[in-house]
Design a protein around this motif. Structure first.
Motif, PDB file in Angstrom:
ATOM      1  N   GLY A  62      -4.202  -9.665  18.785  1.00  0.00           N
ATOM      2  CA  GLY A  62      -5.222  -9.802  17.745  1.00  0.00           C
ATOM      3  C   GLY A  62      -4.594 -10.500  16.542  1.00  0.00           C
ATOM      4  O   GLY A  62      -3.498 -10.136  16.116  1.00  0.00           O
ATOM      5  N   CYS A  63      -5.286 -11.507  16.011  1.00  0.00           N
ATOM      6  CA  CYS A  63      -4.710 -12.345  14.945  1.00  0.00           C
ATOM      7  C   CYS A  63      -4.424 -11.543  13.678  1.00  0.00           C
ATOM      8  O   CYS A  63      -3.420 -11.770  13.020  1.00  0.00           O
ATOM      9  CB  CYS A  63      -5.649 -13.492  14.619  1.00  0.00           C
ATOM     10  SG  CYS A  63      -5.912 -14.554  16.040  1.00  0.00           S
ATOM     11  N   PHE A  64      -5.316 -10.628  13.350  1.00  0.00           N
ATOM     12  CA  PHE A  64      -5.128  -9.852  12.132  1.00  0.00           C
ATOM     13  C   PHE A  64      -3.945  -8.898  12.272  1.00  0.00           C
ATOM     14  O   PHE A  64      -3.021  -8.906  11.456  1.00  0.00           O
ATOM     15  CB  PHE A  64      -6.406  -9.076  11.788  1.00  0.00           C
ATOM     16  CG  PHE A  64      -6.278  -8.261  10.534  1.00  0.00           C
ATOM     17  CD1 PHE A  64      -6.325  -8.861   9.282  1.00  0.00           C
ATOM     18  CD2 PHE A  64      -6.083  -6.886  10.603  1.00  0.00           C
ATOM     19  CE1 PHE A  64      -6.189  -8.112   8.123  1.00  0.00           C
ATOM     20  CE2 PHE A  64      -5.946  -6.132   9.442  1.00  0.00           C
ATOM     21  CZ  PHE A  64      -6.002  -6.739   8.200  1.00  0.00           C
ATOM     22  N   LYS A 117      -8.599  -8.523   0.360  1.00  0.00           N
ATOM     23  CA  LYS A 117      -8.188  -8.725  -1.040  1.00  0.00           C
ATOM     24  C   LYS A 117      -7.788  -7.411  -1.702  1.00  0.00           C
ATOM     25  O   LYS A 117      -6.879  -7.370  -2.508  1.00  0.00           O
ATOM     26  CB  LYS A 117      -9.320  -9.392  -1.814  1.00  0.00           C
ATOM     27  CG  LYS A 117      -9.401 -10.869  -1.478  1.00  0.00           C
ATOM     28  CD  LYS A 117      -9.960 -11.688  -2.646  1.00  0.00           C
ATOM     29  CE  LYS A 117      -9.810 -13.179  -2.403  1.00  0.00           C
ATOM     30  NZ  LYS A 117     -10.437 -13.627  -1.150  1.00  0.00           N
ATOM     31  N   SER A 118      -8.486  -6.349  -1.355  1.00  0.00           N
ATOM     32  CA  SER A 118      -8.121  -5.066  -1.950  1.00  0.00           C
ATOM     33  C   SER A 118      -6.950  -4.483  -1.170  1.00  0.00           C
ATOM     34  O   SER A 118      -6.864  -4.676   0.054  1.00  0.00           O
ATOM     35  CB  SER A 118      -9.311  -4.109  -1.907  1.00  0.00           C
ATOM     36  OG  SER A 118      -9.702  -3.906  -0.569  1.00  0.00           O
ATOM     37  N   ASN A 119      -6.076  -3.819  -1.890  1.00  0.00           N
ATOM     38  CA  ASN A 119      -4.982  -3.131  -1.211  1.00  0.00           C
ATOM     39  C   ASN A 119      -4.053  -4.055  -0.445  1.00  0.00           C
ATOM     40  O   ASN A 119      -3.537  -3.685   0.601  1.00  0.00           O
ATOM     41  CB  ASN A 119      -5.564  -2.148  -0.199  1.00  0.00           C
ATOM     42  CG  ASN A 119      -5.336  -0.717  -0.648  1.00  0.00           C
ATOM     43  OD1 ASN A 119      -4.387  -0.463  -1.396  1.00  0.00           O
ATOM     44  ND2 ASN A 119      -6.164   0.180  -0.189  1.00  0.00           N
ATOM     45  N   ASP A 120      -3.844  -5.253  -0.950  1.00  0.00           N
ATOM     46  CA  ASP A 120      -3.111  -6.203  -0.106  1.00  0.00           C
ATOM     47  C   ASP A 120      -1.639  -5.831   0.073  1.00  0.00           C
ATOM     48  O   ASP A 120      -1.042  -6.172   1.097  1.00  0.00           O
ATOM     49  CB  ASP A 120      -3.304  -7.655  -0.544  1.00  0.00           C
ATOM     50  CG  ASP A 120      -2.929  -7.890  -1.990  1.00  0.00           C
ATOM     51  OD1 ASP A 120      -2.740  -6.886  -2.714  1.00  0.00           O
ATOM     52  OD2 ASP A 120      -2.836  -9.045  -2.388  1.00  0.00           O
ATOM     53  N   ASP A 121      -1.061  -5.064  -0.865  1.00  0.00           N
ATOM     54  CA  ASP A 121       0.317  -4.605  -0.654  1.00  0.00           C
ATOM     55  C   ASP A 121       0.413  -3.682   0.550  1.00  0.00           C
ATOM     56  O   ASP A 121       1.308  -3.792   1.384  1.00  0.00           O
ATOM     57  CB  ASP A 121       0.828  -3.828  -1.876  1.00  0.00           C
ATOM     58  CG  ASP A 121       1.193  -4.758  -3.022  1.00  0.00           C
ATOM     59  OD1 ASP A 121       1.213  -5.988  -2.778  1.00  0.00           O
ATOM     60  OD2 ASP A 121       1.447  -4.270  -4.126  1.00  0.00           O
ATOM     61  N   PHE A 122      -0.556  -2.781   0.616  1.00  0.00           N
ATOM     62  CA  PHE A 122      -0.609  -1.836   1.724  1.00  0.00           C
ATOM     63  C   PHE A 122      -0.675  -2.581   3.058  1.00  0.00           C
ATOM     64  O   PHE A 122       0.098  -2.322   3.983  1.00  0.00           O
ATOM     65  CB  PHE A 122      -1.831  -0.928   1.567  1.00  0.00           C
ATOM     66  CG  PHE A 122      -2.198  -0.170   2.808  1.00  0.00           C
ATOM     67  CD1 PHE A 122      -1.509   0.980   3.166  1.00  0.00           C
ATOM     68  CD2 PHE A 122      -3.233  -0.615   3.629  1.00  0.00           C
ATOM     69  CE1 PHE A 122      -1.857   1.674   4.317  1.00  0.00           C
ATOM     70  CE2 PHE A 122      -3.575   0.076   4.789  1.00  0.00           C
ATOM     71  CZ  PHE A 122      -2.884   1.221   5.137  1.00  0.00           C
ATOM     72  N   TRP A 123      -1.579  -3.535   3.128  1.00  0.00           N
ATOM     73  CA  TRP A 123      -1.750  -4.276   4.383  1.00  0.00           C
ATOM     74  C   TRP A 123      -0.525  -5.112   4.723  1.00  0.00           C
ATOM     75  O   TRP A 123      -0.115  -5.200   5.868  1.00  0.00           O
ATOM     76  CB  TRP A 123      -2.986  -5.174   4.308  1.00  0.00           C
ATOM     77  CG  TRP A 123      -4.235  -4.382   4.473  1.00  0.00           C
ATOM     78  CD1 TRP A 123      -5.178  -4.102   3.509  1.00  0.00           C
ATOM     79  CD2 TRP A 123      -4.689  -3.726   5.671  1.00  0.00           C
ATOM     80  NE1 TRP A 123      -6.169  -3.320   4.043  1.00  0.00           N
ATOM     81  CE2 TRP A 123      -5.902  -3.077   5.351  1.00  0.00           C
ATOM     82  CE3 TRP A 123      -4.180  -3.626   6.966  1.00  0.00           C
ATOM     83  CZ2 TRP A 123      -6.614  -2.339   6.296  1.00  0.00           C
ATOM     84  CZ3 TRP A 123      -4.888  -2.897   7.903  1.00  0.00           C
ATOM     85  CH2 TRP A 123      -6.093  -2.258   7.559  1.00  0.00           C
ATOM     86  N   ARG A 131      -0.663 -10.774  12.672  1.00  0.00           N
ATOM     87  CA  ARG A 131      -0.421 -11.790  11.647  1.00  0.00           C
ATOM     88  C   ARG A 131      -0.198 -13.182  12.223  1.00  0.00           C
ATOM     89  O   ARG A 131       0.851 -13.800  12.001  1.00  0.00           O
ATOM     90  CB  ARG A 131       0.775 -11.399  10.761  1.00  0.00           C
ATOM     91  CG  ARG A 131       0.676 -10.025  10.135  1.00  0.00           C
ATOM     92  CD  ARG A 131       0.636 -10.066   8.622  1.00  0.00           C
ATOM     93  NE  ARG A 131      -0.407 -10.937   8.122  1.00  0.00           N
ATOM     94  CZ  ARG A 131      -0.372 -11.564   6.951  1.00  0.00           C
ATOM     95  NH1 ARG A 131       0.642 -11.431   6.166  1.00  0.00           N
ATOM     96  NH2 ARG A 131      -1.367 -12.319   6.566  1.00  0.00           N
ATOM     97  N   HIS A 132      -1.171 -13.666  12.926  1.00  0.00           N
ATOM     98  CA  HIS A 132      -1.108 -15.030  13.464  1.00  0.00           C
ATOM     99  C   HIS A 132      -0.926 -16.012  12.307  1.00  0.00           C
ATOM    100  O   HIS A 132      -1.787 -16.156  11.441  1.00  0.00           O
ATOM    101  CB  HIS A 132      -2.409 -15.329  14.217  1.00  0.00           C
ATOM    102  CG  HIS A 132      -2.371 -16.619  14.960  1.00  0.00           C
ATOM    103  ND1 HIS A 132      -3.498 -17.221  15.461  1.00  0.00           N
ATOM    104  CD2 HIS A 132      -1.332 -17.411  15.314  1.00  0.00           C
ATOM    105  CE1 HIS A 132      -3.155 -18.332  16.082  1.00  0.00           C
ATOM    106  NE2 HIS A 132      -1.848 -18.469  16.003  1.00  0.00           N
ATOM    107  N   LEU A 154       1.248  -4.496   8.208  1.00  0.00           N
ATOM    108  CA  LEU A 154       1.191  -5.526   9.235  1.00  0.00           C
ATOM    109  C   LEU A 154       2.550  -6.182   9.447  1.00  0.00           C
ATOM    110  O   LEU A 154       2.867  -6.627  10.543  1.00  0.00           O
ATOM    111  CB  LEU A 154       0.125  -6.566   8.891  1.00  0.00           C
ATOM    112  CG  LEU A 154      -1.299  -5.979   8.815  1.00  0.00           C
ATOM    113  CD1 LEU A 154      -2.292  -7.041   8.400  1.00  0.00           C
ATOM    114  CD2 LEU A 154      -1.722  -5.361  10.136  1.00  0.00           C
ATOM    115  N   ASN A 155       3.337  -6.228   8.375  1.00  0.00           N
ATOM    116  CA  ASN A 155       4.671  -6.789   8.542  1.00  0.00           C
ATOM    117  C   ASN A 155       5.522  -5.972   9.507  1.00  0.00           C
ATOM    118  O   ASN A 155       6.358  -6.522  10.213  1.00  0.00           O
ATOM    119  CB  ASN A 155       5.361  -6.900   7.191  1.00  0.00           C
ATOM    120  CG  ASN A 155       5.554  -8.348   6.819  1.00  0.00           C
ATOM    121  OD1 ASN A 155       4.739  -9.190   7.197  1.00  0.00           O
ATOM    122  ND2 ASN A 155       6.614  -8.638   6.119  1.00  0.00           N
TER     123      ASN A 155
END
Ligand code: ZN
Length: 132
Positions: free
Chosen positions: A61-63, A77-83, A66-67, A87-88
């Motif tokens: 899955g691309c999301f 956009k919200s919580n982008d540090d968390f994501w 992290r394709h 995902l990293n």
């Protein structure tokens, strides 16, 4: 959104069905015979294992994986540090798994979910023919 390692997703099934109809035989979720791995399962449990060709396929899955450069991998956009952090971890684990598999002599092929809108035959062709 689905879980990170969801099984039996639509895209994965489509790839499997096509491979099967083309005469390829394979095992699922990293399962291999003991001669390929003492535990009977490969690191990262690749979605499709073509033992005869020593090819493993991940349908990612691309999301979640992290394709790179893919519009489907854009973070909320919200919580982008968390994501980013969450995902990293997936990306780091993916890389580790790929290098382990390569070290064991497997060819690792990734099919991204966003690619599945193109002709599946082209994707399969790439899997068997692209240089290692
Ligand atoms: Zn993508």
């Amino acid at each position: 959104m689905s879980r990170i390692k969801s099984r039996n997703t639509g895209p994965e099934i489509a790839v499997r069905k096509l491979l099967f109809s083309m005469g390829y035989r394979f095992r699922l979720n990293g399962k291999v015979s003991k001669k390929h791995h003492p535990k009977g399962v490969l690191p990262g449990k690749p979605d499709i294992v073509l033992a005869k060709y020593r090819i493993v396929i991940f349908v990612h899955g691309c999301f979640w994986h992290r394709h790179e450069g893919c519009k489907d991998a854009v973070l909320p956009k919200s919580n982008d540090d968390f994501w980013f952090e969450k995902l990293n971890k997936n990306v780091i684990r993916d890389r580790l798994v790929v290098s382990e598999l390569i070290a064991m002599g497997w060819k690792v092929k990734i099919i991204w979910e966003c690619e599945l809108i193109t002709d599946l035959n082209i994707i399969i062709e790439r899997i068997f023919n692209e240089p290692d």
